[in-house]
Scaffold this motif. Structure first.
Motif, PDB file in Angstrom:
ATOM      1  N   ASN A 179       8.300  -5.138  -3.008  1.00 41.92           N
ATOM      2  CA  ASN A 179       7.802  -5.840  -4.480  1.00 41.92           C
ATOM      3  C   ASN A 179       6.225  -6.696  -3.923  1.00 41.92           C
ATOM      4  OD1 ASN A 179       9.211  -5.437  -7.082  1.00 41.92           O
ATOM      5  ND2 ASN A 179      10.495  -6.980  -5.910  1.00 41.92           N
ATOM      6  N   VAL A 180       5.694  -6.730  -2.938  1.00 45.05           N
ATOM      7  CA  VAL A 180       4.956  -7.690  -2.475  1.00 45.05           C
ATOM      8  C   VAL A 180       3.621  -7.457  -3.051  1.00 45.05           C
ATOM      9  CG1 VAL A 180       3.617  -7.617  -0.169  1.00 45.05           C
ATOM     10  CG2 VAL A 180       6.337  -7.351   0.304  1.00 45.05           C
ATOM     11  N   THR A 181       2.991  -8.189  -3.052  1.00 41.26           N
ATOM     12  CA  THR A 181       1.200  -8.874  -3.603  1.00 41.26           C
ATOM     13  C   THR A 181       0.511  -8.680  -2.248  1.00 41.26           C
ATOM     14  OG1 THR A 181       2.162  -9.205  -5.473  1.00 41.26           O
ATOM     15  CG2 THR A 181       0.203  -9.246  -4.891  1.00 41.26           C
ATOM     16  N   VAL A 182      -0.461  -7.809  -2.836  1.00 44.19           N
ATOM     17  CA  VAL A 182      -1.391  -8.173  -1.068  1.00 44.19           C
ATOM     18  C   VAL A 182      -1.799  -9.174  -2.076  1.00 44.19           C
ATOM     19  CG1 VAL A 182      -1.358  -5.642  -0.104  1.00 44.19           C
ATOM     20  CG2 VAL A 182      -3.322  -6.380  -1.655  1.00 44.19           C
ATOM     21  N   ALA A 183      -2.722 -10.008  -0.821  1.00 44.18           N
ATOM     22  CA  ALA A 183      -3.312 -11.360  -1.896  1.00 44.18           C
ATOM     23  C   ALA A 183      -5.384 -11.218  -1.078  1.00 44.18           C
ATOM     24  CB  ALA A 183      -3.121 -11.988  -0.338  1.00 44.18           C
ATOM     25  N   ALA A 184      -5.712 -10.997  -1.853  1.00 45.02           N
ATOM     26  CA  ALA A 184      -7.860 -11.300  -1.540  1.00 45.02           C
ATOM     27  C   ALA A 184      -7.794 -11.319  -0.071  1.00 45.02           C
ATOM     28  CB  ALA A 184      -8.200 -12.394  -2.327  1.00 45.02           C
ATOM     29  N   PRO A 185      -8.580 -10.335  -0.360  1.00 44.21           N
ATOM     30  CA  PRO A 185      -9.023 -10.135   1.691  1.00 44.21           C
ATOM     31  C   PRO A 185     -10.326 -11.185   1.683  1.00 44.21           C
ATOM     32  CG  PRO A 185      -9.583  -8.337   0.327  1.00 44.21           C
ATOM     33  CD  PRO A 185      -9.377  -9.017  -0.367  1.00 44.21           C
ATOM     34  N   PRO A 186     -10.181 -11.713   3.316  1.00 46.80           N
ATOM     35  CA  PRO A 186     -11.095 -12.655   3.430  1.00 46.80           C
ATOM     36  C   PRO A 186     -12.501 -12.705   2.997  1.00 46.80           C
ATOM     37  CG  PRO A 186     -10.233 -11.321   5.085  1.00 46.80           C
ATOM     38  CD  PRO A 186      -9.347 -11.352   3.786  1.00 46.80           C
ATOM     39  N   ASN A 187     -13.297 -13.529   3.354  1.00 45.92           N
ATOM     40  CA  ASN A 187     -14.612 -13.624   2.921  1.00 45.92           C
ATOM     41  C   ASN A 187     -15.001 -12.442   4.663  1.00 45.92           C
ATOM     42  OD1 ASN A 187     -15.227 -14.426   0.389  1.00 45.92           O
ATOM     43  ND2 ASN A 187     -14.771 -16.477   1.754  1.00 45.92           N
ATOM     44  N   PRO A 188     -15.775 -11.857   4.354  1.00 40.18           N
ATOM     45  CA  PRO A 188     -16.120 -10.603   5.465  1.00 40.18           C
ATOM     46  C   PRO A 188     -17.077 -11.004   6.311  1.00 40.18           C
ATOM     47  CG  PRO A 188     -16.969  -9.295   3.841  1.00 40.18           C
ATOM     48  CD  PRO A 188     -15.845 -10.651   2.974  1.00 40.18           C
ATOM     49  N   PRO A 189     -17.198 -11.311   7.433  1.00 42.32           N
ATOM     50  CA  PRO A 189     -18.541 -11.926   7.893  1.00 42.32           C
ATOM     51  C   PRO A 189     -19.714 -10.779   8.064  1.00 42.32           C
ATOM     52  CG  PRO A 189     -17.198 -10.071   9.714  1.00 42.32           C
ATOM     53  CD  PRO A 189     -16.365 -10.108   8.528  1.00 42.32           C
ATOM     54  N   ALA A 190     -20.491 -11.203   7.770  1.00 46.05           N
ATOM     55  CA  ALA A 190     -22.614 -11.080   7.842  1.00 46.05           C
ATOM     56  C   ALA A 190     -22.645  -9.478   8.963  1.00 46.05           C
ATOM     57  CB  ALA A 190     -23.549 -12.119   8.017  1.00 46.05           C
ATOM     58  N   LEU A 191     -22.576  -8.684   8.763  1.00 43.18           N
ATOM     59  CA  LEU A 191     -23.508  -7.983   9.800  1.00 43.18           C
ATOM     60  C   LEU A 191     -24.518  -7.948  10.974  1.00 43.18           C
ATOM     61  CD1 LEU A 191     -22.511  -4.334  11.296  1.00 43.18           C
ATOM     62  CD2 LEU A 191     -24.877  -3.961   8.968  1.00 43.18           C
ATOM     63  N   GLU A 192     -23.678  -8.628  12.240  1.00 42.16           N
ATOM     64  CA  GLU A 192     -24.828  -8.930  12.857  1.00 42.16           C
ATOM     65  C   GLU A 192     -24.718  -7.817  14.645  1.00 42.16           C
ATOM     66  OE1 GLU A 192     -24.395 -12.990  14.000  1.00 42.16           O
ATOM     67  OE2 GLU A 192     -24.808 -13.673  12.261  1.00 42.16           O
ATOM     68  N   ALA A 193     -25.936  -6.884  14.476  1.00 46.17           N
ATOM     69  CA  ALA A 193     -25.510  -5.548  15.216  1.00 46.17           C
ATOM     70  C   ALA A 193     -27.124  -5.254  15.633  1.00 46.17           C
ATOM     71  CB  ALA A 193     -24.217  -4.637  15.003  1.00 46.17           C
ATOM     72  N   ASN A 194     -26.943  -5.180  16.786  1.00 48.77           N
ATOM     73  CA  ASN A 194     -28.425  -4.240  17.694  1.00 48.77           C
ATOM     74  C   ASN A 194     -28.056  -2.713  17.608  1.00 48.77           C
ATOM     75  OD1 ASN A 194     -30.549  -3.881  19.354  1.00 48.77           O
ATOM     76  ND2 ASN A 194     -30.632  -5.798  19.518  1.00 48.77           N
ATOM     77  N   LEU A 195     -28.592  -2.213  16.983  1.00 46.13           N
ATOM     78  CA  LEU A 195     -28.334  -0.594  16.940  1.00 46.13           C
ATOM     79  C   LEU A 195     -28.446  -0.537  18.657  1.00 46.13           C
ATOM     80  CD1 LEU A 195     -29.484   1.466  14.078  1.00 46.13           C
ATOM     81  CD2 LEU A 195     -26.848   0.619  15.002  1.00 46.13           C
ATOM     82  N   GLU A 196     -30.243  -0.604  19.261  1.00 47.17           N
ATOM     83  CA  GLU A 196     -30.439   0.045  20.431  1.00 47.17           C
ATOM     84  C   GLU A 196     -29.094  -0.739  21.668  1.00 47.17           C
ATOM     85  OE1 GLU A 196     -32.520   1.915  21.183  1.00 47.17           O
ATOM     86  OE2 GLU A 196     -32.790   1.716  18.482  1.00 47.17           O
ATOM     87  N   ALA A 197     -28.555  -1.508  21.535  1.00 45.25           N
ATOM     88  CA  ALA A 197     -27.254  -2.777  22.748  1.00 45.25           C
ATOM     89  C   ALA A 197     -26.747  -1.894  22.184  1.00 45.25           C
ATOM     90  CB  ALA A 197     -27.698  -4.230  21.852  1.00 45.25           C
ATOM     91  N   LEU A 198     -25.976  -1.157  21.127  1.00 41.66           N
ATOM     92  CA  LEU A 198     -24.523  -0.363  21.185  1.00 41.66           C
ATOM     93  C   LEU A 198     -25.045   1.021  21.573  1.00 41.66           C
ATOM     94  CD1 LEU A 198     -23.421  -2.075  17.217  1.00 41.66           C
ATOM     95  CD2 LEU A 198     -22.583  -2.053  19.446  1.00 41.66           C
ATOM     96  N   ARG A 199     -26.491   1.681  21.621  1.00 43.59           N
ATOM     97  CA  ARG A 199     -25.995   2.453  21.986  1.00 43.59           C
ATOM     98  C   ARG A 199     -25.989   2.051  23.586  1.00 43.59           C
ATOM     99  NH1 ARG A 199     -28.140   5.423  18.095  1.00 43.59           N
ATOM    100  NH2 ARG A 199     -29.818   4.509  16.573  1.00 43.59           N
ATOM    101  N   ASN A 200     -25.965   1.758  24.198  1.00 40.78           N
ATOM    102  CA  ASN A 200     -25.740   1.382  25.432  1.00 40.78           C
ATOM    103  C   ASN A 200     -23.943   1.092  25.744  1.00 40.78           C
ATOM    104  OD1 ASN A 200     -28.750   1.397  26.291  1.00 40.78           O
ATOM    105  ND2 ASN A 200     -28.215  -1.180  26.163  1.00 40.78           N
ATOM    106  N   GLY A 201     -23.987   2.872  26.507  1.00 43.70           N
ATOM    107  CA  GLY A 201     -22.323   2.746  26.608  1.00 43.70           C
ATOM    108  C   GLY A 201     -21.514   2.960  25.587  1.00 43.70           C
ATOM    109  N   LEU A 202     -22.102   3.765  24.986  1.00 46.62           N
ATOM    110  CA  LEU A 202     -22.149   3.902  23.164  1.00 46.62           C
ATOM    111  C   LEU A 202     -20.667   5.047  23.863  1.00 46.62           C
ATOM    112  CD1 LEU A 202     -21.390   4.292  20.341  1.00 46.62           C
ATOM    113  CD2 LEU A 202     -23.333   5.543  20.489  1.00 46.62           C
ATOM    114  N   PHE A 203     -21.236   5.944  24.619  1.00 44.91           N
ATOM    115  CA  PHE A 203     -20.697   7.141  25.315  1.00 44.91           C
ATOM    116  C   PHE A 203     -19.065   7.242  25.855  1.00 44.91           C
ATOM    117  CE2 PHE A 203     -24.752   9.404  24.862  1.00 44.91           C
ATOM    118  CZ  PHE A 203     -25.048   9.343  23.554  1.00 44.91           C
ATOM    119  N   GLU A 204     -19.454   5.872  26.943  1.00 47.10           N
ATOM    120  CA  GLU A 204     -18.382   5.317  27.279  1.00 47.10           C
ATOM    121  C   GLU A 204     -17.145   4.951  26.667  1.00 47.10           C
ATOM    122  OE1 GLU A 204     -17.626   6.324  30.383  1.00 47.10           O
ATOM    123  OE2 GLU A 204     -18.653   7.412  30.371  1.00 47.10           O
ATOM    124  N   ARG A 205     -17.157   4.282  25.058  1.00 52.14           N
ATOM    125  CA  ARG A 205     -16.437   4.322  24.272  1.00 52.14           C
ATOM    126  C   ARG A 205     -15.798   4.855  23.204  1.00 52.14           C
ATOM    127  NH1 ARG A 205     -20.804   0.030  24.026  1.00 52.14           N
ATOM    128  NH2 ARG A 205     -21.458   0.526  22.108  1.00 52.14           N
TER     129      ARG A 205
END
Length: 352
Positions: A179-205
């Motif tokens: 009978n568990v009720t799931v609580a409201a999800p917490p406030n999500p964080p804002a999207l802070e990402a640098n795509l160019e930086a993420l491309r470095n090492g992407l294939f290794e991840r």
């Protein structure tokens, strides 16, 4: 850490989780922590890494081990390590999807319940007006149809709850949520990402791309070993063909990874913007209700009109719930595509 200590911490985690269930409430972080400790996916990935590491160490300790076998063992161990981290993200995405879908379904039931109550009142008013000669039988029939339709929607929404709850329970390694009720999800964080930086090492991840890269490296090794005057030429040609095929596969995997990263980033950005729009609509609906409450006190509108506006407010609240849930899911998908957690949930759920 000894086996006894590990067992103690596992039991402690289960006690904490059970305490949350006893309160008939479950948070998103609790759900993910449970999926990490009891879910089958992460346990399987951990076992695979352990086996790959043992195999590699055994081959390293054996002086008769040949270079191909050693290379493959090294690749397997590295791939297993990357796959373990990717599995953490994949499990997180699955839990986020299941959790937010279940929470939205629960809120949708509440919305339909309010809509049914409103439609029931509209039917009563239509019948009263017909009795007073101020409405036709068609007006009553339409009100009845609207009520029947909303009741069916409520029934359908209620039927979704056990299905979605079972999906979440499976991820948590449970037979059911009770009978568990799931609580409201917490406030999500804002999207802070640098795509160019993420491309470095992407294939290794990303395990899929790393596996394709390892296939190329192994094919290159086979070409090198076959490129001599004591190996049949057909073996060298086969090795070269295999290398060419693996290179094409790697190129496709890399392109797909780049595309997925870009698409997931754009989807997360769009979902985040939708939250602001839903918040604005909710604020407007709240103002309408406040004005209607004042108008009712002044006697300028009916209680039915206020109830209608309150249902509209509940609909706006649900729209915000959907917007937040969509952003959580988009943020989780982006994390998987990037091979890096942007939700903050992985660290929170993995904390001792």
């Amino acid at each position: 850490m000894t086996h006894l200590a590990k067992r103690f911490f596992w039991l402690l985690a289960m006690l904490v989780f059970s305490a949350g269930l006893a309160q008939n409430s479950l948070t998103l972080v609790q759900a993910l922590a449970q999926a990490y400790s009891r879910g089958p996916s992460l346990q399987s990935a951990q076992a695979t890494l352990q086996n790959a590491t043992l195999q590699l160490n055994a081959l390293k300790a054996d002086p008769s081990t040949l270079i191909v076998a050693l290379t493959q063992a090294e690749q397997n161990a590295k791939l297993a390590q990357v796959n373990l981290e990717a599995t953490r993200l994949s499990v997180m995405q699955s839990v986020v999807n299941a959790y937010t879908n279940l929470y939205e379904a629960q809120q949708n039931v509440a919305l339909f319940q309010a809509q049914v109550a409103l439609n029931q009142r509209n039917l009563e008013v239509a019948r009263a007006r017909q009795a007073a000669g101020n409405a036709t039988a068609l007006d009553v029939a339409r009100a009845q149809t609207t009520l029947d339709s909303s009741r069916q929607s409520l029934t359908n929404a209620q039927a979704q709850i056990p299905v979605l709850a079972a999906q979440l329970a499976a991820l948590l390694g449970l037979s059911d949520l009770g009978n568990v009720t799931v609580a409201a999800p917490p406030n999500p964080p804002a999207l802070e990402a640098n795509l160019e930086a993420l491309r470095n090492g992407l294939f290794e991840r990303l395990p899929s791309v790393l596996q394709a890269q390892q296939a190329v490296e192994l094919a290159q090794l086979n070409v090198k070993l076959a490129d001599n005057d004591y190996t049949p030429a057909v073996q060298l040609n086969t090795a070269k063909t295999s290398l060419e095929n693996n290179l094409r596969t790697l190129q496709t995997a890399q392109q797909n990874a780049q595309t997925s990263l870009t698409n997931a980033y754009q989807a997360a950005q769009s979902a985040y913007k939708s939250i602001a729009l839903a918040q604005a609509n909710l604020a407007n609906a709240q103002k309408v209700v406040e004005q209607s409450q004042a108008a009712l006190r002044a006697g300028t509108i009916s209680a039915l009109q206020l109830q209608t506006d309150q249902v509209s407010l509940k609909s706006a609240e649900y729209a915000l719930v959907q917007a937040i849930g969509s952003y959580w899911r988009a943020l989780a998908a982006f994390s998987v595509a990037a091979g890096q957690d942007f939700t903050g949930l992985v660290r929170a759920a993995s904390a001792p």
